[in-house]
Scaffold this active site. Structure first.
Site, PDB file in Angstrom:
ATOM      1  N   SER A  47       9.043 -66.311   4.919  1.00 47.08           N
ATOM      2  CA  SER A  47       8.633 -67.940   5.563  1.00 47.08           C
ATOM      3  C   SER A  47       8.566 -67.786   6.841  1.00 47.08           C
ATOM      4  CB  SER A  47       9.239 -68.748   4.819  1.00 47.08           C
ATOM      5  OG  SER A  47      10.731 -68.480   5.179  1.00 47.08           O
ATOM      6  N   THR A 150      11.661 -72.779   6.788  1.00 46.09           N
ATOM      7  CA  THR A 150      11.610 -72.593   8.378  1.00 46.09           C
ATOM      8  C   THR A 150      12.978 -72.411   8.694  1.00 46.09           C
ATOM      9  OG1 THR A 150       9.769 -74.187   8.710  1.00 46.09           O
ATOM     10  CG2 THR A 150      11.189 -73.686  10.516  1.00 46.09           C
ATOM     11  N   THR A 168       8.346 -70.090  11.970  1.00 43.86           N
ATOM     12  CA  THR A 168       7.892 -70.285  10.538  1.00 43.86           C
ATOM     13  C   THR A 168       6.587 -69.682  10.446  1.00 43.86           C
ATOM     14  OG1 THR A 168       7.711 -71.631   8.439  1.00 43.86           O
ATOM     15  CG2 THR A 168       7.058 -72.596  10.661  1.00 43.86           C
ATOM     16  N   ARG A 178      -3.861 -74.994  10.113  1.00 40.69           N
ATOM     17  CA  ARG A 178      -2.966 -76.010   9.682  1.00 40.69           C
ATOM     18  C   ARG A 178      -1.488 -75.740  10.689  1.00 40.69           C
ATOM     19  NH1 ARG A 178       2.579 -76.119   7.800  1.00 40.69           N
ATOM     20  NH2 ARG A 178       2.986 -77.994   6.665  1.00 40.69           N
ATOM     21  N   VAL A 179      -1.055 -76.718  11.109  1.00 38.98           N
ATOM     22  CA  VAL A 179       0.404 -76.606  12.076  1.00 38.98           C
ATOM     23  C   VAL A 179       1.135 -77.350  11.131  1.00 38.98           C
ATOM     24  CG1 VAL A 179       1.229 -77.037  14.308  1.00 38.98           C
ATOM     25  CG2 VAL A 179      -0.966 -75.808  14.213  1.00 38.98           C
ATOM     26  N   GLY A 180       2.410 -76.998  11.146  1.00 38.51           N
ATOM     27  CA  GLY A 180       3.448 -77.706  10.734  1.00 38.51           C
ATOM     28  C   GLY A 180       4.250 -78.802  11.601  1.00 38.51           C
ATOM     29  N   THR A 201      13.586 -78.351   8.150  1.00 38.73           N
ATOM     30  CA  THR A 201      12.641 -77.575   7.286  1.00 38.73           C
ATOM     31  C   THR A 201      12.230 -78.296   5.993  1.00 38.73           C
ATOM     32  OG1 THR A 201      12.888 -75.683   6.030  1.00 38.73           O
ATOM     33  CG2 THR A 201      14.825 -76.824   6.269  1.00 38.73           C
ATOM     34  N   GLY A 202      11.014 -78.064   5.390  1.00 39.73           N
ATOM     35  CA  GLY A 202      10.721 -78.566   4.266  1.00 39.73           C
ATOM     36  C   GLY A 202       9.235 -78.791   4.504  1.00 39.73           C
TER      37      GLY A 202
HETATM   38  N1  GLY Z   1       8.308 -76.951   7.808  1.00 42.12           N
HETATM   39  C1  GLY Z   1       7.411 -75.832   7.786  1.00 42.12           C
HETATM   40  C2  GLY Z   1       6.011 -76.517   7.658  1.00 42.12           C
HETATM   41  O1  GLY Z   1       5.958 -77.160   6.961  1.00 42.12           O
HETATM   42  O2  GLY Z   1       5.326 -75.709   7.905  1.00 42.12           O
END
Ligand code: GLY
Length: 324
Positions: A47, A150, A168, A178-180, A201-202
């Site tokens: 990850s 992450t 991550t 896509r960006v988290g 993280t999550g």
């Molecule tokens: N927490 C990492 C993501 O959703 O990309």
């Protein structure tokens, strides 16, 4: 006094290296960058960095964020491809006056110009995960987004400077581009050396709805111990999202204040984290939320050995063809 805390057991080798830097009176910035690079470079962590799982187009797009709690310098990259250490690019970007968060091609152009190491981050093992997941989705029509993590860290050095950082590969099978939350200041990370720092993280889409890292630092500023701040932030966001949306994704957080006190909280089973302080070698904890209180238990040797066994077990290809 110095200390470091990080999400997930995978950070333990990095934290061990980072601690040595802090012990030798190095700075928090070098300790955290070294620690995160260690995670990015290890191919079995699926990850983060090299070996991270790809998006739905079988490309590894990486996010990373970095913040200095003393100067408030902040840098981040989103959806960057083919660079070995996104955390180092994020740290470098934090030194710019503007253009601190770069994504995709723009981030790659900057990294190339600055001489950062290029690397194809897609491993054969990640391709096997990809093809097996494609087959799984076809057969069972399950949602592709599950089981990701992450690496997020907070560090304090002898001079009381604090740094927070993340890295991550984001959600497995995410859409291209896509960006988290991880490169988003206030969501994936936040730090103020006068108070403390936090990282998350999550499910990024849900963590961002609560700007959870900023929320934790704010709660610490209001006088809460890091453990209380983490629990309040996670429980509140968990409840709000359930009430307003009928569902909530994975939310897990870590925090450390500027006295080296720390905390962690989660709304899932099986969240692990690593912590070290001046008087304490790195320890891996597993935590669980029991009626709003998070109980931390030291991971047993058996658990740790089993973890390494699982992540390094050879994988079998079950479906699809490897794209050339
Ligand atoms: N927490 C990492 C993501 O959703 O990309």
């Amino acid at each position: 006094m110095y200390g470091m805390i990080a999400t997930w057991h995978m950070a333990v080798e990095g934290i061990t290296k980072g601690r040595k830097i802090l012990k030798d009176r190095g700075c928090a910035a070098d300790a955290i960058e070294t620690a995160i690079k260690e995670v990015e470079d290890f191919e079995f962590y699926k990850s983060v960095g090299y070996g991270g799982l790809p998006n739905e187009e079988m490309e590894v797009e990486l996010d990373a964020g970095y913040m200095d709690g003393t100067t408030f310098d902040m840098g981040a990259v989103g959806a960057i491809k083919d660079f070995a250490n996104p955390i180092s690019i994020a740290r470098r970007l934090s030194k710019e006056k503007v253009n601190n968060l770069l994504v995709g091609e723009g981030a790659e152009k900057f990294a190339h110009k600055e001489g950062f190491q290029r690397k194809n981050m897609l491993t054969e093992r990640a391709k096997i995960h990809y093809y097996n997941r494609v087959k799984e989705i076809k057969e069972q029509e399950i949602k592709p987004y599950s089981g990701h993590d992450t690496v997020g860290m907070v560090c304090i050095d002898e001079n009381s400077n604090m740094i927070a950082a993340t890295s991550t590969s984001g959600l497995f099978m995410k859409k291209k581009g896509r960006v988290g939350d991880s490169p988003i200041c206030g969501s994936g990370f936040y730090v103020d050396s006068k108070v403390g720092g936090a990282s998350a993280t999550g499910l990024g889409e849900d963590l961002m709805k609560g700007c959870i890292s900023y929320e934790i630092v704010y709660l610490m500023k209001e006088g809460h111990h890091p453990q209380e701040a983490c629990e309040i932030a996670v429980n509140k966001l968990d409840e709000e999202l359930k009430e307003r949306r009928g569902m909530v994704g994975d939310l897990s957080v870590i925090a450390m204040n500027n006295k080296g006190e720390w905390g962690a909280a989660t709304n899932i089973e099986g969240f692990s984290f690593v912590v070290t302080t001046e008087n304490q070698e790195p320890i891996v904890y597993l935590t669980k939320n029991v009626n709003g209180k998070c109980i931390h238990e030291r991971a047993s040797k058996e658990w740790l050995d089993n973890y390494i066994k699982i992540i390094t077990t050879p994988l079998a290809r079950e479906g699809g063809k490897i794209k050339k």
